[in-house]
Design a protein around this motif. Structure first.
Motif, PDB file in Angstrom:
ATOM      1  N   ALA A  46       0.822  -1.209   0.000  1.00 14.23           N
ATOM      2  CA  ALA A  46       0.000   0.000   0.000  1.00 14.23           C
ATOM      3  C   ALA A  46       0.856   1.259   0.000  1.00 14.23           C
ATOM      4  O   ALA A  46       0.482   2.279  -0.587  1.00 14.23           O
ATOM      5  CB  ALA A  46      -0.938  -0.002   1.203  1.00 14.23           C
ATOM      6  N   LEU A  47       2.003   1.191   0.628  1.00 16.19           N
ATOM      7  CA  LEU A  47       2.902   2.347   0.666  1.00 16.19           C
ATOM      8  C   LEU A  47       3.590   2.551  -0.679  1.00 16.19           C
ATOM      9  O   LEU A  47       3.761   3.684  -1.126  1.00 16.19           O
ATOM     10  CB  LEU A  47       3.957   2.145   1.764  1.00 16.19           C
ATOM     11  N   GLY A 116      -6.227   4.181  14.584  1.00 21.62           N
ATOM     12  CA  GLY A 116      -6.008   5.566  14.145  1.00 21.62           C
ATOM     13  C   GLY A 116      -5.062   5.655  12.964  1.00 21.62           C
ATOM     14  O   GLY A 116      -5.273   6.441  12.030  1.00 21.62           O
ATOM     15  N   TRP A 117      -4.018   4.834  12.988  1.00 20.63           N
ATOM     16  CA  TRP A 117      -3.070   4.829  11.869  1.00 20.63           C
ATOM     17  C   TRP A 117      -3.727   4.331  10.597  1.00 20.63           C
ATOM     18  O   TRP A 117      -3.500   4.878   9.522  1.00 20.63           O
ATOM     19  CB  TRP A 117      -1.854   3.980  12.196  1.00 20.63           C
ATOM     20  N   ILE A 118      -4.551   3.289  10.701  1.00 23.39           N
ATOM     21  CA  ILE A 118      -5.242   2.771   9.511  1.00 23.39           C
ATOM     22  C   ILE A 118      -6.186   3.832   8.959  1.00 23.39           C
ATOM     23  O   ILE A 118      -6.240   4.054   7.746  1.00 23.39           O
ATOM     24  CB  ILE A 118      -5.993   1.460   9.821  1.00 23.39           C
ATOM     25  N   ALA A 119      -6.929   4.495   9.837  1.00 24.42           N
ATOM     26  CA  ALA A 119      -7.863   5.542   9.390  1.00 24.42           C
ATOM     27  C   ALA A 119      -7.114   6.671   8.681  1.00 24.42           C
ATOM     28  O   ALA A 119      -7.560   7.170   7.644  1.00 24.42           O
ATOM     29  CB  ALA A 119      -8.647   6.085  10.576  1.00 24.42           C
ATOM     30  N   THR A 120      -5.979   7.059   9.202  1.00 23.96           N
ATOM     31  CA  THR A 120      -5.196   8.135   8.589  1.00 23.96           C
ATOM     32  C   THR A 120      -4.562   7.666   7.281  1.00 23.96           C
ATOM     33  O   THR A 120      -4.589   8.389   6.282  1.00 23.96           O
ATOM     34  CB  THR A 120      -4.087   8.611   9.557  1.00 23.96           C
ATOM     35  N   ALA A 121      -4.005   6.460   7.273  1.00 23.92           N
ATOM     36  CA  ALA A 121      -3.309   5.966   6.084  1.00 23.92           C
ATOM     37  C   ALA A 121      -4.250   5.673   4.926  1.00 23.92           C
ATOM     38  O   ALA A 121      -3.849   5.750   3.770  1.00 23.92           O
ATOM     39  CB  ALA A 121      -2.520   4.709   6.432  1.00 23.92           C
ATOM     40  N   SER A 122      -5.490   5.372   5.220  1.00 21.54           N
ATOM     41  CA  SER A 122      -6.423   4.986   4.165  1.00 21.54           C
ATOM     42  C   SER A 122      -7.311   6.141   3.718  1.00 21.54           C
ATOM     43  O   SER A 122      -8.447   5.926   3.311  1.00 21.54           O
ATOM     44  CB  SER A 122      -7.284   3.809   4.623  1.00 21.54           C
ATOM     45  N   ARG A 123      -6.781   7.338   3.755  1.00 19.82           N
ATOM     46  CA  ARG A 123      -7.543   8.491   3.268  1.00 19.82           C
ATOM     47  C   ARG A 123      -7.981   8.242   1.835  1.00 19.82           C
ATOM     48  O   ARG A 123      -7.289   7.595   1.051  1.00 19.82           O
ATOM     49  CB  ARG A 123      -6.690   9.756   3.335  1.00 19.82           C
ATOM     50  N   LEU A 124      -9.117   8.781   1.488  1.00 18.46           N
ATOM     51  CA  LEU A 124      -9.688   8.564   0.153  1.00 18.46           C
ATOM     52  C   LEU A 124      -8.779   9.088  -0.953  1.00 18.46           C
ATOM     53  O   LEU A 124      -8.082  10.088  -0.764  1.00 18.46           O
ATOM     54  CB  LEU A 124     -11.044   9.256   0.062  1.00 18.46           C
ATOM     55  N   PRO A 125      -8.826   8.436  -2.120  1.00 19.91           N
ATOM     56  CA  PRO A 125      -8.039   8.944  -3.244  1.00 19.91           C
ATOM     57  C   PRO A 125      -8.496  10.357  -3.588  1.00 19.91           C
ATOM     58  O   PRO A 125      -9.662  10.675  -3.501  1.00 19.91           O
ATOM     59  CB  PRO A 125      -8.360   7.987  -4.388  1.00 19.91           C
ATOM     60  N   GLY A 126      -7.588  11.176  -3.948  1.00 19.66           N
ATOM     61  CA  GLY A 126      -7.905  12.576  -4.250  1.00 19.66           C
ATOM     62  C   GLY A 126      -7.627  13.485  -3.066  1.00 19.66           C
ATOM     63  O   GLY A 126      -7.501  14.689  -3.212  1.00 19.66           O
ATOM     64  N   SER A 127      -7.562  12.891  -1.856  1.00 18.81           N
ATOM     65  CA  SER A 127      -7.192  13.679  -0.688  1.00 18.81           C
ATOM     66  C   SER A 127      -5.709  14.000  -0.798  1.00 18.81           C
ATOM     67  O   SER A 127      -4.940  13.197  -1.319  1.00 18.81           O
ATOM     68  CB  SER A 127      -7.433  12.907   0.602  1.00 18.81           C
TER      69      SER A 127
END
Length: 177
Positions: A46-47, A116-127
């Motif tokens: 993912a990175l 919290g890390w998953i929520a931050t890392a998985s920001r929607l495309p375009g963000s």
């Protein structure tokens, strides 16, 4: 049966029960280790491949919620049953005590930081890609590495049983007196 023999067997698992609990403990621990390795691969993918990030982090979250949590809790529970129900005890020898600390620390750290890390890392495309997102992704990789190392260390402790008796061991207290 003498009083001494009765005292020594009280609170112990039968051989059959011990083997059943040990089997469940090993299967859960191996599963937890495998899940940690897969989450490491997913997080690195993912990175390095932003097009796969959303699916990777969703799968990561699914693995943690549906497999890693139960596997870690089964590992903890069966480990406690084995410690209490066998000659090793929880604090009689160093290796079960260190294993307990490793498992509890791993579960606690993961439960408190990973969501919290998953929520931050998985920001929607375009963000916009921010340093906060990059930090969360790197933290998730670090967490996966920590899991693999901690579970590997616990496995090593189970096999080699280093360190001898603790000062809380009944035998160590008798020898000191």
């Amino acid at each position: 049966m003498t009083a001494t023999k009765q005292t020594r067997t009280r609170g112990r698992l039968s051989a059959r029960a011990r083997r059943a609990v040990l089997l469940l403990h090993v299967v859960a621990g191996v599963g937890w280790f495998g899940i940690a390795a897969v989450t490491f691969v997913l997080t690195v993918a993912a990175l390095t491949r932003p097009d796969a990030a959303i699916v990777g982090y969703e799968f990561h979250e699914l693995l943690i919620g549906s497999l890693a949590r139960p596997a870690s809790l089964i590992t903890l529970g069966t480990g406690l049953v084995l410690a209490v129900g066998t000659k090793w005890g929880i604090a009689r020898y160093y290796w079960p005590l260190v294993k307990l600390v490793l498992v509890v620390a791993t579960i606690s750290i993961t439960a408190s930081l990973t969501p919290g890390w998953i929520a931050t890392a998985s920001r929607l495309p375009g963000s916009p890609f921010t340093s906060e997102v990059a930090d969360a992704q790197i933290n998730l990789i670090g967490m996966a590495v920590f899991h693999v190392l901690a579970i590997g260390a616990a496995t090593w402790l189970s096999i080699y049983k280093p360190g001898g008796r603790t000062r809380w061991s009944p035998r160590a207290r008798r020898l000191a007196v």
